[in-house]
Design an enzyme around this catalytic site. Structure first.
Site, PDB file in Angstrom:
ATOM      1  N   ASP A   1      -1.555   6.845   6.392  1.00 56.10           N
ATOM      2  CA  ASP A   1      -2.598   5.923   5.952  1.00 56.10           C
ATOM      3  C   ASP A   1      -2.879   5.019   7.154  1.00 56.10           C
ATOM      4  O   ASP A   1      -2.059   4.181   7.516  1.00 56.10           O
ATOM      5  CB  ASP A   1      -2.080   5.111   4.757  1.00 56.10           C
ATOM      6  CG  ASP A   1      -3.067   4.030   4.308  1.00 56.10           C
ATOM      7  OD1 ASP A   1      -4.106   3.854   4.967  1.00 56.10           O
ATOM      8  OD2 ASP A   1      -2.773   3.369   3.292  1.00 56.10           O
TER       9      ASP A   1
ATOM     10  N   LYS B   1     -12.271  -1.691   7.404  1.00 57.58           N
ATOM     11  CA  LYS B   1     -11.577  -2.572   8.345  1.00 57.58           C
ATOM     12  C   LYS B   1     -12.045  -2.322   9.775  1.00 57.58           C
ATOM     13  O   LYS B   1     -12.632  -3.181  10.402  1.00 57.58           O
ATOM     14  CB  LYS B   1     -10.070  -2.412   8.208  1.00 57.58           C
ATOM     15  CG  LYS B   1      -9.609  -2.925   6.843  1.00 57.58           C
ATOM     16  CD  LYS B   1      -8.287  -2.362   6.445  1.00 57.58           C
ATOM     17  CE  LYS B   1      -8.064  -2.408   4.959  1.00 57.58           C
ATOM     18  NZ  LYS B   1      -8.198  -3.713   4.343  1.00 57.58           N
TER      19      LYS B   1
ATOM     20  N   TRP C   1       0.834  -1.206   0.000  1.00 56.81           N
ATOM     21  CA  TRP C   1       0.000   0.000   0.000  1.00 56.81           C
ATOM     22  C   TRP C   1       0.860   1.244   0.000  1.00 56.81           C
ATOM     23  O   TRP C   1       0.544   2.230  -0.669  1.00 56.81           O
ATOM     24  CB  TRP C   1      -0.993  -0.005   1.166  1.00 56.81           C
ATOM     25  CG  TRP C   1      -1.916  -1.165   1.076  1.00 56.81           C
ATOM     26  CD1 TRP C   1      -1.994  -2.233   1.923  1.00 56.81           C
ATOM     27  CD2 TRP C   1      -2.895  -1.416   0.030  1.00 56.81           C
ATOM     28  NE1 TRP C   1      -2.954  -3.123   1.479  1.00 56.81           N
ATOM     29  CE2 TRP C   1      -3.519  -2.646   0.327  1.00 56.81           C
ATOM     30  CE3 TRP C   1      -3.284  -0.723  -1.105  1.00 56.81           C
ATOM     31  CZ2 TRP C   1      -4.511  -3.195  -0.477  1.00 56.81           C
ATOM     32  CZ3 TRP C   1      -4.282  -1.265  -1.909  1.00 56.81           C
ATOM     33  CH2 TRP C   1      -4.888  -2.485  -1.598  1.00 56.81           C
TER      34      TRP C   1
END
Ligand code: PLP
Length: 354
Positions: A168, A192, A101
């Protein structure tokens, strides 16, 4: 048989959140309508959005110098919106490459300015967080990925820098206490620790915006959404409502302090068993281990298929590791109850390879 959802995301949500969300799909509070058919301009949805934004600030102890947005396009769209909104051509952004990511975020920057990768653990399949790096004085911002969902690593403390600090937090937002004011921008895909897929939480310090010289397309300009209270266009009110229900649940449980305590207990139970058990081993460096995603492999690869089948037969869902790491990944987000972790631990204990 009860199914225990260890998926990395979309992931487990508190049962009360799912129950309330189901009720709202039938009939939203006293509106006499399903939330699915309600205007985002209705007074109920405007109040819902305001409450969700305020709760984010309350849980993180943030004041009005920050704005809270619920955007679309996933966390992945933040990979380019951040440099587009913050970096002028010729200015430099710094990134720490701690996983797939981070790498995807890094790839977008050169469309807008210069990028320097301060360190990377790619060579060892991102099994640790590089620590030996410094932010150059000319960096506009530093970007980190606070929790690396695929590899099971998580910053235990955050770097100090004179540059803007951006994270992030897709896979560990609201999972532990931290000083959110050290960050200038935080973003997290909802799916999540917060809600279903369909919205991305962005928390931004207002004063860092409006300083680039390029023309930013209207929908990609954070200021557009701030001016319109995150309802410039039609926001995904149902996913945002589910996020609000989760935020209320977190607050009702005792906030981030309570989340952290439970998350530490759950992770300790699982890591202790993996460390003790002769058939398995953890894949992430011990000092960087994540409280959210516990990655482990069998010492003998040939045993992995049998363990996976044993887990599946006993109600464990979503535990297969990401293909780049292999083995297993138990995602034990906020909503994961201790009983489910204890159930998994008992399976690890009782597994006897042939
Ligand atoms: C840390 C992290 N960042 C970003 C993403 C991408 O999120 P999205 O699918 O919302 O674009 C994920 C998804 O798993 C993630 O774990």
């Amino acid at each position: 048989m009860k199914i225990h959802n260890f998926s990395a995301g979309p992931a487990i949500l508190p049962q009360v959140v799912i129950d309330e969300a189901a009720k709202a799909a039938q009939s939203y509070e006293n509106a006499g309508l399903s939330i699915l058919e309600m205007s985002h301009r209705s007074k109920e949805m405007a109040a819902m959005m305001t409450e969700a934004q305020q709760l984010v600030k309350d849980l993180l102890n943030l004041g009005d110098d920050y704005s809270v947005l619920f955007l679309t396009g996933g966390a992945s769209s933040q990979f380019f919106m951040i440099p587009m909104n913050l970096l002028n051509e010729g200015e430099k952004a710094c990134y720490v490459d701690t996983g797939a990511w981070s790498a995807k975020a890094i790839k977008e920057v050169s469309n807008f300015g210069d990028v320097e990768v301060l360190a990377s653990s790619k060579e060892t399949v991102y099994n640790y967080l590089p620590k030996d790096w410094a932010v150059p004085a000319d960096a506009k911002y530093l970007h980190i990925t606070s929790n690396n969902t695929i590899y099971g690593t998580q910053y235990q403390s955050y770097p100090k820098t004179d540059a803007l600090l951006i994270a992030d937090m897709s896979s560990d937002i609201f999972s532990r206490e931290f000083d959110a004011t050290q960050f200038d921008l935080i973003y997290a895909g909802a799916q999540k620790n917060l809600g279903p897929a369909g919205t991305t939480l962005v928390i931004v310090r207002n004063e860092i915006l409006g300083k680039v010289s390029r023309n930013i397309p209207t929908m990609l300009d954070y200021q557009t959404h701030i001016k319109k209270a995150s309802a410039f266009n039609t926001p995904p009110v149902y996913p945002i409502y589910v996020c609000l229900l989760t935020l209320r649940w977190i607050q009702g449980q005792g906030g981030l302090k309570a989340m952290e305590k439970r998350n530490q207990e759950k992770a300790a139970l699982l890591y202790d068993e993996i460390d003790r058990n002769p058939f398995f081993k953890g894949t992430a460096a011990v000092e960087d281990r994540s409280l959210m995603n516990v990655t482990f492999v069998a010492n003998n690869k040939a045993h992995e298929e049998a363990f996976l089948a044993y887990c599946t037969a006993n109600g464990i869902s979503g535990i297969k590791g990401h293909r780049s790491v292999g083995g297993f990944r138990a995602s034990i987000y906020n909503a994961m109850p201790m009983e489910s972790v204890a159930h998994l631990v008992s399976l690890v204990q009782n597994f006897k390879p042939e």
